[in-house]
Design an enzyme around this catalytic site. Structure first.
Site, PDB file in Angstrom:
ATOM      1  N   ARG A  65       0.814  -1.224   0.000  1.00 10.57           N
ATOM      2  CA  ARG A  65       0.000   0.000   0.000  1.00 10.57           C
ATOM      3  C   ARG A  65       0.838   1.260   0.000  1.00 10.57           C
ATOM      4  O   ARG A  65       0.499   2.258  -0.627  1.00 10.57           O
ATOM      5  CB  ARG A  65      -0.885   0.033   1.247  1.00 10.57           C
ATOM      6  CG  ARG A  65      -2.131  -0.777   1.114  1.00 10.57           C
ATOM      7  CD  ARG A  65      -2.964  -0.660   2.380  1.00 10.57           C
ATOM      8  NE  ARG A  65      -4.017  -1.628   2.326  1.00 10.57           N
ATOM      9  CZ  ARG A  65      -5.197  -1.403   1.752  1.00 10.57           C
ATOM     10  NH1 ARG A  65      -5.464  -0.245   1.213  1.00 10.57           N
ATOM     11  NH2 ARG A  65      -6.113  -2.348   1.723  1.00 10.57           N
ATOM     12  N   MET A  90     -11.886   4.568  -3.499  1.00 11.97           N
ATOM     13  CA  MET A  90     -12.252   3.327  -2.799  1.00 11.97           C
ATOM     14  C   MET A  90     -11.048   2.524  -2.302  1.00 11.97           C
ATOM     15  O   MET A  90     -11.073   1.298  -2.324  1.00 11.97           O
ATOM     16  CB  MET A  90     -13.136   2.464  -3.708  1.00 11.97           C
ATOM     17  CG  MET A  90     -14.416   3.146  -4.144  1.00 11.97           C
ATOM     18  SD  MET A  90     -15.429   3.721  -2.767  1.00 11.97           S
ATOM     19  CE  MET A  90     -16.123   2.172  -2.227  1.00 11.97           C
ATOM     20  N   ARG A  91      -9.990   3.201  -1.872  1.00 12.20           N
ATOM     21  CA  ARG A  91      -8.864   2.515  -1.238  1.00 12.20           C
ATOM     22  C   ARG A  91      -8.702   3.054   0.175  1.00 12.20           C
ATOM     23  O   ARG A  91      -8.779   4.272   0.382  1.00 12.20           O
ATOM     24  CB  ARG A  91      -7.542   2.771  -1.978  1.00 12.20           C
ATOM     25  CG  ARG A  91      -7.533   2.420  -3.433  1.00 12.20           C
ATOM     26  CD  ARG A  91      -7.802   0.975  -3.721  1.00 12.20           C
ATOM     27  NE  ARG A  91      -6.775   0.073  -3.227  1.00 12.20           N
ATOM     28  CZ  ARG A  91      -6.926  -1.249  -3.196  1.00 12.20           C
ATOM     29  NH1 ARG A  91      -8.054  -1.798  -3.590  1.00 12.20           N
ATOM     30  NH2 ARG A  91      -5.959  -2.011  -2.755  1.00 12.20           N
ATOM     31  N   LEU A  93      -6.504   4.260   3.125  1.00 13.60           N
ATOM     32  CA  LEU A  93      -5.204   4.937   3.106  1.00 13.60           C
ATOM     33  C   LEU A  93      -4.422   4.610   4.368  1.00 13.60           C
ATOM     34  O   LEU A  93      -4.992   4.483   5.455  1.00 13.60           O
ATOM     35  CB  LEU A  93      -5.428   6.445   2.988  1.00 13.60           C
ATOM     36  CG  LEU A  93      -6.069   6.854   1.651  1.00 13.60           C
ATOM     37  CD1 LEU A  93      -6.625   8.272   1.724  1.00 13.60           C
ATOM     38  CD2 LEU A  93      -5.082   6.713   0.502  1.00 13.60           C
ATOM     39  N   ASN A 107     -12.768  14.211   2.920  1.00 14.11           N
ATOM     40  CA  ASN A 107     -13.545  13.111   2.341  1.00 14.11           C
ATOM     41  C   ASN A 107     -15.036  13.435   2.410  1.00 14.11           C
ATOM     42  O   ASN A 107     -15.466  14.213   3.268  1.00 14.11           O
ATOM     43  CB  ASN A 107     -13.282  11.825   3.133  1.00 14.11           C
ATOM     44  CG  ASN A 107     -14.017  10.615   2.546  1.00 14.11           C
ATOM     45  OD1 ASN A 107     -14.059  10.433   1.326  1.00 14.11           O
ATOM     46  ND2 ASN A 107     -14.602   9.798   3.415  1.00 14.11           N
ATOM     47  N   HIS A 109     -18.656  11.305   2.821  1.00 13.57           N
ATOM     48  CA  HIS A 109     -19.169   9.978   3.160  1.00 13.57           C
ATOM     49  C   HIS A 109     -20.703  10.038   3.159  1.00 13.57           C
ATOM     50  O   HIS A 109     -21.287  10.973   3.713  1.00 13.57           O
ATOM     51  CB  HIS A 109     -18.659   9.564   4.541  1.00 13.57           C
ATOM     52  CG  HIS A 109     -19.145   8.211   4.950  1.00 13.57           C
ATOM     53  ND1 HIS A 109     -18.621   7.047   4.420  1.00 13.57           N
ATOM     54  CD2 HIS A 109     -20.133   7.839   5.798  1.00 13.57           C
ATOM     55  CE1 HIS A 109     -19.273   6.015   4.940  1.00 13.57           C
ATOM     56  NE2 HIS A 109     -20.188   6.468   5.775  1.00 13.57           N
ATOM     57  N   ASP A 145     -13.488   6.662   8.056  1.00 13.32           N
ATOM     58  CA  ASP A 145     -14.721   7.440   8.246  1.00 13.32           C
ATOM     59  C   ASP A 145     -14.820   8.078   9.630  1.00 13.32           C
ATOM     60  O   ASP A 145     -15.894   8.128  10.242  1.00 13.32           O
ATOM     61  CB  ASP A 145     -15.961   6.579   7.933  1.00 13.32           C
ATOM     62  CG  ASP A 145     -15.962   6.107   6.490  1.00 13.32           C
ATOM     63  OD1 ASP A 145     -15.421   6.832   5.637  1.00 13.32           O
ATOM     64  OD2 ASP A 145     -16.477   5.016   6.214  1.00 13.32           O
ATOM     65  N   ALA A 173     -27.632  15.804  -2.455  1.00  5.53           N
ATOM     66  CA  ALA A 173     -27.195  16.608  -1.301  1.00  5.53           C
ATOM     67  C   ALA A 173     -25.667  16.655  -1.228  1.00  5.53           C
ATOM     68  O   ALA A 173     -25.079  17.698  -0.920  1.00  5.53           O
ATOM     69  CB  ALA A 173     -27.786  16.032  -0.011  1.00  5.53           C
ATOM     70  N   GLU A 174     -25.013  15.534  -1.542  1.00  4.26           N
ATOM     71  CA  GLU A 174     -23.543  15.502  -1.540  1.00  4.26           C
ATOM     72  C   GLU A 174     -22.982  16.553  -2.489  1.00  4.26           C
ATOM     73  O   GLU A 174     -22.017  17.254  -2.179  1.00  4.26           O
ATOM     74  CB  GLU A 174     -23.039  14.120  -1.979  1.00  4.26           C
ATOM     75  CG  GLU A 174     -23.341  13.015  -0.990  1.00  4.26           C
ATOM     76  CD  GLU A 174     -22.757  11.680  -1.426  1.00  4.26           C
ATOM     77  OE1 GLU A 174     -21.621  11.662  -1.930  1.00  4.26           O
ATOM     78  OE2 GLU A 174     -23.448  10.662  -1.279  1.00  4.26           O
TER      79      GLU A 174
HETATM   80  C1  GRF Z   1     -20.476   8.930  -2.998  1.00  2.72           C
HETATM   81  O1  GRF Z   1     -21.691   8.490  -2.470  1.00  2.72           O
HETATM   82  C2  GRF Z   1     -19.503   9.288  -1.906  1.00  2.72           C
HETATM   83  O2  GRF Z   1     -20.123   9.827  -0.777  1.00  2.72           O
HETATM   84  C3  GRF Z   1     -18.895   7.956  -1.573  1.00  2.72           C
HETATM   85  O3  GRF Z   1     -18.777   7.298  -2.807  1.00  2.72           O
HETATM   86  C4  GRF Z   1     -19.740   7.808  -3.723  1.00  2.72           C
HETATM   87  C5  GRF Z   1     -18.994   8.285  -4.917  1.00  2.72           C
HETATM   88  O4  GRF Z   1     -19.824   8.686  -5.968  1.00  2.72           O
HETATM   89  N1  GRF Z   1     -17.676   8.141  -0.848  1.00  2.72           N
HETATM   90  P1  GRF Z   1     -19.245   9.549  -7.153  1.00  2.72           P
HETATM   91  O5  GRF Z   1     -18.101   8.768  -7.774  1.00  2.72           O
HETATM   92  O6  GRF Z   1     -18.796  10.864  -6.601  1.00  2.72           O
HETATM   93  O7  GRF Z   1     -20.385   9.691  -8.124  1.00  2.72           O
END
Ligand code: GRF
Length: 219
Positions: A65, A90-91, A93, A107, A109, A145, A173-174
């Site tokens: 890693r 998706m790794r 760290l 980040n 989440h 997280d 919302a993100e």
């Molecule tokens: C999102 O839901 C984010 O919160 C999570 O992974 C997803 C990524 O989606 N960590 P995207 O690639 O930004 O569309």
């Protein structure tokens, strides 16, 4: 401030950050979009929009890693990056990478942390019967997280929601939360007003959004 966005997939949060960064008064320039997956759809989106991209394929490094992260670090240094945003990266760290970017690693989440760390958050929220779900922007700490919260958006669970419907509202919302929370934090860093001690962020107001039941699009 020169920022990098780290992705592994479709990159819709990345796109929200790229769009926000186009505004002349946004306090960051996206210097690099970096993916650990050569086929991440977001890479093409970023390249088409004229942003610099890089691929550091974790598979090349096997179980090492840190070697993978050192290769990422070289790309980040080459692009003179000052702050890193994870957006669907998706790794996990290592403590080395996280401490190298202490308070400079952000980040998003898809839950109201500290609830529902890890994967599959929407189904788990439904299974737990919560009425409020949402998303969190936070500084990264070695434990997954966790870390000081820069902003949260609440989304009310609606009758008849399944994981896909709930995820779609949370994702909207993100896209609104991430640029706003990042902007506030970077402004605080630049004017020297923000301090981070333990899990507490002082000197900036965390962004708190409440989208109720209908989600951002209809409000
Ligand atoms: C999102 O839901 C984010 O919160 C999570 O992974 C997803 C990524 O989606 N960590 P995207 O690639 O930004 O569309």
């Amino acid at each position: 401030m020169r920022i990098a966005i780290l992705i592994s997939g479709r990159g819709s949060n990345m796109r929200a950050l790229l769009d926000a960064a186009k505004a002349p008064d946004f306090p960051a320039d996206v210097a690099l979009v970096l993916s650990n997956k050569p086929d991440a759809a977001g890479l093409q989106v970023a390249a088409d929009a004229g942003f610099a991209t890089a691929i550091v394929d974790h598979k090349v490094f096997g179980r090492d890693r840190e070697a993978f992260e050192r290769a990422m670090q070289a790309e980040l240094e080459k692009a003179r990056v000052e702050l890193v945003c994870l957006a669907g990266f998706m790794r996990l760290l290592t403590p080395w990478f996280v401490s190298t970017w202490h308070n400079r690693l952000v980040n998003i989440h898809p839950s109201l942390l500290p609830a529902f760390k890890g994967l599959d958050t929407h189904q788990r929220a439904l299974d737990a019967g919560v009425t409020e779900h949402g998303c969190t922007v936070h500084l990264v700490r070695p434990e997954m997280d966790t870390g000081p919260v820069l902003g949260q958006a609440k989304v009310t669970v609606a009758p008849g929601d399944d994981a896909a419907r709930l995820a779609a509202r949370v994702l909207e919302a993100e896209h609104l939360l991430y640029p706003r929370a990042l902007e506030g934090y970077i402004r605080g860093l630049e004017d020297g007003g923000v301090t981070v001690e333990g899990d507490a962020v002082a000197g900036i107001t965390p962004v708190l959004l409440d989208y109720g039941r209908t989600g951002p699009a209809n409000r």
